[in-house]
Design an enzyme around this catalytic site. Sequence first.
Site, PDB file in Angstrom:
ATOM      1  N   ASP A 142      24.116  14.136  -0.999  1.00  0.00           N
ATOM      2  CA  ASP A 142      23.667  15.530  -0.912  1.00  0.00           C
ATOM      3  C   ASP A 142      22.159  15.800  -1.022  1.00  0.00           C
ATOM      4  OD1 ASP A 142      23.873  14.733  -3.563  1.00  0.00           O
ATOM      5  OD2 ASP A 142      25.251  16.310  -4.188  1.00  0.00           O
ATOM      6  N   ARG A 174      16.553  16.519 -13.844  1.00  0.00           N
ATOM      7  CA  ARG A 174      16.778  17.435 -14.985  1.00  0.00           C
ATOM      8  C   ARG A 174      15.545  17.542 -15.871  1.00  0.00           C
ATOM      9  NH1 ARG A 174      23.126  17.285 -16.506  1.00  0.00           N
ATOM     10  NH2 ARG A 174      23.865  16.180 -14.695  1.00  0.00           N
ATOM     11  N   GLU A 232      18.991  11.251 -12.508  1.00  0.00           N
ATOM     12  CA  GLU A 232      19.316  12.385 -13.391  1.00  0.00           C
ATOM     13  C   GLU A 232      18.112  12.748 -14.261  1.00  0.00           C
ATOM     14  OE1 GLU A 232      21.861  14.185 -13.124  1.00  0.00           O
ATOM     15  OE2 GLU A 232      23.403  12.970 -12.171  1.00  0.00           O
TER      16      GLU A 232
HETATM   17  C1  DMJ Z   1      23.402  18.901 -10.224  1.00  0.00           C
HETATM   18  O1  DMJ Z   1      23.038  18.068 -11.269  1.00  0.00           O
HETATM   19  C2  DMJ Z   1      22.444  18.764  -9.093  1.00  0.00           C
HETATM   20  O2  DMJ Z   1      22.522  19.901  -8.311  1.00  0.00           O
HETATM   21  C3  DMJ Z   1      22.679  17.537  -8.264  1.00  0.00           C
HETATM   22  O3  DMJ Z   1      21.875  17.469  -7.123  1.00  0.00           O
HETATM   23  C4  DMJ Z   1      24.109  17.382  -7.830  1.00  0.00           C
HETATM   24  N1  DMJ Z   1      25.016  18.161  -8.532  1.00  0.00           N
HETATM   25  C5  DMJ Z   1      24.826  18.599  -9.866  1.00  0.00           C
HETATM   26  C6  DMJ Z   1      25.719  19.768 -10.170  1.00  0.00           C
HETATM   27  O4  DMJ Z   1      26.870  19.837  -9.467  1.00  0.00           O
END
Ligand code: DMJ
Length: 612
Positions: free
Chosen positions: A286, A160, A156
Site C-alpha cells: 500500500d 509513527r 513502523e
Molecule cells: C497504519 O499504520 C498506516 O496507515 C500504514 O501505512 C498501514 N496501515 C496502518 C493502519 O491500518
Amino acid sequence: MNFSVNFLRTNPAVKASAAFRRRGISIRHLAFTFAFSIALLTLYYNYLRHTVVPFPADVIHYPQETPEVWEARALQVKNAFLHAYHGYERFAFPKDELCPVSNGSIDNFNGWGVTAVDSLDTMLMMGLQPEYDRAMSAIHNMNFSLPINTRVPFFETVIRYLGGLLSAYAMTGDDILRTRADQLGTILAPAFNTSSGFPSFSVDTVRGTSNGPKFGGLAEIASYQMEYAYLGKITAKKEHVDRFTAATHNLHNAELRKYGGMYPMHWDLSSGQATDAHLSVGAASDSAHEYTLKQYLMTARQDTANLEMYLRFTSHVLNNLMFISPNRHLLYVTDSNLYRGGIRHTHSFEHLSCFLPGLLALGVHTLPLNHLEDVGLNFTELADDLLPEHKMGYEELASFNLTDLHLWAAEGLAQTCYLTYADQPTGLGPDIISMRSGGLYPEITWMEAMQEWKIKGRRGPPPGVGDKHPWAGDGNNTTDMLDREISIDRRDYYIRDSQYQLRPETVESLYILYRVTGDVKWRHRGWAIFQAIEREAKTPSGYANVKMVDTYHPEQRDVMPSYFLAETLKYLYLLFREEDIVPLDEWVFNTEAHPLPVFEWTKEEKEAYGIP
Ligand code: DMJ
C-alpha cells in the site's frame, strides 16, 4: 431377482427415461438440450448479462446540516480523542499502547511511548495544549535507549515516530522535535546497509547493524522517502537526503515491463529487483504506491520521476485490478498474481486498500491529468516500454477524460469501502472481504464496464459510481443457513476477516473526497462510521478492536493501536471541521496521517545533494 425388478419399476430415473422414450425423446435429445442450456447460461453470464445491465443509482437524500451541527460533531470526535488519550495516559504511558479492555499496557514498538509521539500533531490540530505539553516533557527526556539485541522495526518506527516528530516540528518549529527526529533518523540509518540501498526490516540500534530477511515487502522498503526528504531539508544533512534519492532512483530504474509498470510485492534487497509478480494495493504494498504521488507533491511538484511512477501504477490498477461485482455493481480493487502461466485475480478486497480512493482524489485535486504536457509528460508514451497489451490499456484510458475517470474510480471505491461498514449490523467494516467473481459469476473489469457504458451513450452514472443503499437483507437475523447463504450471495461478498481494527483508511478517503468534491455525502458516511465506533468499540478507558462486525453485540479485543489516535480520529475530526485547517495544497499527509509541509529545494541544495 425380485428385488431388481422392483427396483427397475420404482426407480424414478428409470421411470422418467421410459416416459421420455414413450414420447419419442431420446438421450441424444436430452444431452443436446442440456448442452444448449449450458451454452446459453455461459453466454448470459459472460457476455449478455453485463452488456444488458445498466448501472442504476439509488436515490439517497443527504440532509444539508448547518455548520454548527458539523462543528458539534467535530467536538464529539475531539472528546473521543480525549477519552482515548486520557485512558492511555492513566493506564499505559510511557509504554507504547493501551490495552483498553484490561486497562493494561504493551510495548510493541520499541517502548518509547508510541501513542504519545503518534498523537502529537492530532493534539495540536485539536488545540489540546495540556495533553501536548505533557507528551512533550517525555520527548525532552527521550534518548531512544534500548537493551542490546533489540530489533527496531524500520518501517513502523519511521511512519509513527519519525513522522510524528517531524509533523509536530513543522507545526511548532520547536527545536527539540527536530533534534529528536535527527537522532532517530540517524540511529535507524544502518537499515540502509544493503547492496541495493533498500532498507532491511529492522535495526539493532545499539550495535548499529541491520537485521531481517534478504527479501523485503514493498511497503516496508519504499515508504520513508517523505520523512527522510523533510528531515534532510530541516537538518541540512546530505546523508538524510541521500536516503530518499536512492529510493527514488532504485524504484524508477526497476525492471517493470512484465508487471505492467506497477511495483510487485516482494523485493530482493541485494539486487534491488522484484522477486514475484504479486500486484496489490493492500497489505505489504500500500504505502509504497501512496508515496509516489505524495513525494512528488511534498517537494513542490519538481520530482517528475515520482509522478511517472504514480501515473504508471494508477493506470495499471484502473485497467487491470478494478472490478465490478455481479449483482450490486460494487466497484472494488483486488490483487493479481501469476498462476500456471496465466494471471489470476484473488477478488479479495482489503480495508487497507481503502486508502486508494483518497489518493486518487488527491491526484485529481493536484494534477493536470488531462494536460500532462504542462508538466513535461505524454500519457500514452509512459507505456512505450511496456508490453503491447498494456500500451493498449493506456490508449483505452486516454479515450476518457482522465480527471473524470480518476474521480469516478475514487468515488466508486470509497462508496464500496463505506458500504462494507454500513452493510454490517455493527456499522463497522471487516478487515478483508472476498467478492463473488469468477466461476459462475462474471469477472467484469471496471474498464470493460466503462467502455460498454460509453458505447451505450453514457446513460446513468458510470458503473459502480452511483449512490447505493446499504444491504438490507443482510441474512444475519436468520438461523436458516440456506437463507443466509442466498442473502450473502446477493450481497456479492463474504467476509474473510471479520475484525474491525480501528483502521483509518476508509475515513481517510471520505475526508479527502469531501475536501476535493465538497459533497456532503462523504461527511454523512463518516458520521455513520463515527457513531458505530462510539457504540461498538468504546470501553471505559479507550477504544478497542471489534471482533466480529457481522454479528450483533460482538466482543472487543484488548488492543488500541496508536494509529487510531494518529489517523482515524484525526481524519474524522478534519472531515467534520468547517474550516479546512490542513489545506491539501500546502500539506501532505504521510502514511500515518502526519502532515508534512510542501517545500522546494533551493538551487544550492539541489547542487549539493545531486537532486535533478
Ligand atoms: C497504519 O499504520 C498506516 O496507515 C500504514 O501505512 C498501514 N496501515 C496502518 C493502519 O491500518
